[in-house]
Design an enzyme around this catalytic site. Structure first.
Site, PDB file in Angstrom:
ATOM      1  N   GLU A 144       0.837  -1.187   0.000  1.00  0.00           N
ATOM      2  CA  GLU A 144       0.000   0.000   0.000  1.00  0.00           C
ATOM      3  C   GLU A 144       0.882   1.251   0.000  1.00  0.00           C
ATOM      4  OE1 GLU A 144      -3.111   2.053   3.210  1.00  0.00           O
ATOM      5  OE2 GLU A 144      -1.998   0.239   3.733  1.00  0.00           O
ATOM      6  N   PHE A 145       0.496   2.230  -0.801  1.00  0.00           N
ATOM      7  CA  PHE A 145       1.185   3.516  -0.782  1.00  0.00           C
ATOM      8  C   PHE A 145       0.486   4.420   0.228  1.00  0.00           C
ATOM      9  CE2 PHE A 145       1.631   7.939  -2.036  1.00  0.00           C
ATOM     10  CZ  PHE A 145       3.009   8.047  -2.128  1.00  0.00           C
ATOM     11  N   ILE A 146       1.221   4.928   1.187  1.00  0.00           N
ATOM     12  CA  ILE A 146       0.672   5.857   2.176  1.00  0.00           C
ATOM     13  C   ILE A 146       1.274   7.236   1.929  1.00  0.00           C
ATOM     14  CG2 ILE A 146       0.528   6.449   4.634  1.00  0.00           C
ATOM     15  CD1 ILE A 146       0.598   3.468   5.276  1.00  0.00           C
ATOM     16  N   ASP A 153      12.690  -2.453  14.921  1.00  0.00           N
ATOM     17  CA  ASP A 153      13.747  -1.554  14.434  1.00  0.00           C
ATOM     18  C   ASP A 153      13.198  -0.133  14.398  1.00  0.00           C
ATOM     19  OD1 ASP A 153      16.175  -0.681  13.448  1.00  0.00           O
ATOM     20  OD2 ASP A 153      15.805  -1.318  11.392  1.00  0.00           O
TER      21      ASP A 153
END
Length: 305
Positions: free
Chosen positions: A104-106, A209
């Site tokens: 998904e592109f956020i 991380d």
């Protein structure tokens, strides 16, 4: 027309990223691609289509195992319905060698986000996602480019001793011949259990991380975390990269409202920093040795080891 259709299909199979976007991704056309400066390990691109945008990372040198580990971690975090993470869609191999992940592109917002919201949402993730298999994860993954061993282990102190501190110390010994830090580190591992008196430890899903480069906010200002090295561990281990994260008082107070602070938290804090300092020594060389060694020396004095 049939011939041109065949050539499109052939071209698509040469490009499994476009093939997925134009089939499973439900797009009929890709309207543009743009490079988004990736990290030091992978290249990153945004694909714009008539079905929305997709975020794609590629690595020309290694097979899909690293991205498979990332996808499993992202999906596990996504499924907690707590803090926002990009939903992974597809991992695969590139025909020229290497691998890719589509997710998904956020659209990130202008601000770095709200510290108290980040603390609260992170705590909600830790509280909601527990493992019935103990400490570890379903696959091995990577912390930076260092392998992270996630063999399921019933006891946290054993897991952290063997697969986190012990593994990093062994790598340092092999790579740099640094027997001094190895031997002192082993002495700390033998006494480490004394730092956990009175603490209730459960296997919580960790990002693994969490530093400033992996924390952002979406267009609404809600926190987003990405590029994980997930495993189930003691929730306090999540703060091990805090020296690179800029967590403030608002972050911790909101976090502890949801996940109460355990007895001995302050005493264990540096123990969780140590894993990441040792990993930085392995990744970037001896500039990080003194930070790691001073933590070990302080604990050996404290524990009279």
């Amino acid at each position: 027309r049939a011939a041109s259709r065949l050539s499109v299909v052939a071209a698509m199979s040469d490009d499994p990223i476009k093939e997925w976007i134009l089939t499973e991704g439900k797009a009929t056309q890709i309207t543009g691609t743009s490079s988004i400066g990736g990290g030091c390990i992978n290249a990153a691109q945004r694909y714009d289509t008539d079905a929305g945008s997709f975020f794609v990372k590629t690595n020309r040198r290694i097979g899909p195992a690293m991205f498979e580990g990332e996808a499993l971690g992202l999906k596990a975090m996504y499924d907690t319905k707590s803090i926002r993470v990009p939903l992974p869609y597809k991992v695969g191999s590139l025909p020229t060698g290497g691998s890719f992940i589509i997710m998904e592109f956020i659209q990130f917002g202008r601000s770095r986000g709200d510290q108290s919201a980040l603390g609260r949402k992170l705590a909600e993730m830790h509280k909601s996602a527990k493992s019935d298999k103990g400490y570890g994860f379903y696959v091995e993954n990577t912390i930076g480019s260092t392998p992270q061993i996630n063999t399921w282990t019933a006891d946290w102190i054993e897991f952290y001793s063997k697969h986190r501190l012990g593994y990093q110390l062994k790598l340092i010994s092999q790579r740099f011949g640094d027997s001094a830090i190895y031997e002192k580190g082993q002495r700390l591992i033998e006494k480490m259990h004394l730092l956990f008196d009175g603490a209730v430890i459960e296997p919580c899903l960790l990002h693994g991380d969490l530093w400033s480069g992996n924390i952002s906010a979406d267009a609404n200002g809600d926190p987003v975390i990405l590029d994980p090295a997930c495993y189930y561990g003691h929730n306090e281990a999540e703060f091990g990269m805090s020296w690179c994260a800029g967590f403030g008082g608002d972050f911790y107070s909101s976090y502890f409202e949801v996940m109460p602070k355990q007895p001995g938290f302050e005493k264990r804090r540096d123990l969780y920093l140590l894993y990441h300092y040792l990993n930085h020594y392995n990744l970037f060389g001896s500039g990080y040795r003194s930070s790691a060694m001073s933590i070990i020396d302080d604990y050996l004095r404290m524990l009279k080891a």
